[in-house]
Scaffold this motif. Structure first.
Motif, short mmCIF file in Angstrom:
data_model
loop_
_atom_site.label_atom_id
_atom_site.label_comp_id
_atom_site.label_asym_id
_atom_site.label_seq_id
_atom_site.Cartn_x
_atom_site.Cartn_y
_atom_site.Cartn_z
N VAL A 97 0.73 -1.22 -0.05
CA VAL A 97 -0.07 0.05 -0.07
C VAL A 97 0.95 1.35 -0.04
N ALA A 98 1.74 1.21 0.71
CA ALA A 98 2.91 2.34 1.02
C ALA A 98 3.48 2.60 -0.39
N ALA A 99 4.03 1.69 -0.95
CA ALA A 99 4.77 1.59 -2.37
C ALA A 99 3.77 2.25 -3.30
N LYS B 187 1.95 6.69 -6.84
CA LYS B 187 0.63 7.64 -7.19
C LYS B 187 1.39 9.21 -7.00
N ALA B 188 1.93 9.27 -5.72
CA ALA B 188 2.45 10.68 -5.44
C ALA B 188 3.20 11.23 -6.22
N ALA B 189 4.38 10.49 -6.72
CA ALA B 189 5.30 10.87 -7.50
C ALA B 189 4.98 11.19 -9.07
N THR B 190 3.94 10.40 -9.39
CA THR B 190 3.49 10.56 -10.79
C THR B 190 1.99 11.60 -11.03
N ILE C 2 10.97 14.61 -7.39
CA ILE C 2 12.04 13.81 -7.16
C ILE C 2 12.14 13.17 -5.86
N GLU C 3 11.63 13.95 -4.63
CA GLU C 3 11.34 13.37 -3.55
C GLU C 3 10.35 12.12 -3.25
N GLN C 4 9.45 12.48 -4.07
CA GLN C 4 8.33 11.26 -3.97
C GLN C 4 8.87 9.89 -4.71
N SER C 5 9.53 10.30 -5.92
CA SER C 5 10.26 9.10 -6.70
C SER C 5 11.32 8.47 -5.97
#
Length: 174
Positions: free
Chosen positions: A33-35, A40-43, A58-61
């Protein structure tokens, strides 16, 4: 070790593997779930950089990559435990993968170490007769695991922990 004790030890070890695997499965569910959330947050459109100093995407990725690695590590640990040959450890008088080891200082607390290829640090409890044994999983990569491998009953074990040295000896191997 007679047939009855061998059967009981296999049951204990299977119980340990089952408990630790259940803990890993729970952790895997959370990590998935965390991954997914991190990916989703990174994209997400909201993560698009508005200036050269905006590093949210960048941080989200990086977070998504770390979470994905954690998922892979947990899956690897589950696979390692599932394929651990517990019977092989019963025929060895030395500490090997799959051994249960008790040190002299741990007798009163009924503390045992279970040597496994992964999942170091996980803990569980197993009822052995009328006694509750506390089990800590350690890997050969840990200082204690490395110190115990290939030792026999009554061998001294010296482990450096920071600036301290722990000196003890093995009283039981199952």
């Amino acid at each position: 070790m007679d047939k009855t004790n061998i059967d009981k030890t296999i049951i204990y070890k299977n119980n340990i593997v089952a408990q630790v695997t259940a803990q890993l499965q729970e952790e895997l569910s959370l990590a998935l779930v965390a991954a997914d959330n991190a990916h989703k947050a990174a994209t997400d459109d909201q993560s698009v950089a508005e200036t050269q100093y905006d590093t949210l995407a960048i941080e989200q990725s990086y977070l998504a990559e770390g979470q994905s690695r954690r998922v892979d590590e947990i899956r690897y640990a589950i696979k390692c435990l599932a394929t651990l040959p517990l019977e092989a450890s019963l025929t060895s008088e030395k500490v090997v993968m799959g051994s249960l080891v008790q040190m002299e200082q741990d007798l009163a607390k009924q503390q045992w170490f279970f040597i496994a290829p992964a999942a170091g640090g996980y803990r569980c409890q197993v009822t052995t007769g009328q006694t509750l044994a506390n089990i800590t999983v350690i890997t050969p990569q840990s200082p204690m695991g490395a110190a115990l491998l290939n030792k026999v009953v009554d061998d001294d074990v010296i482990v450096a922990v920071g600036t301290k040295k722990i000196c003890d000896y093995i009283v039981a191997i199952k």
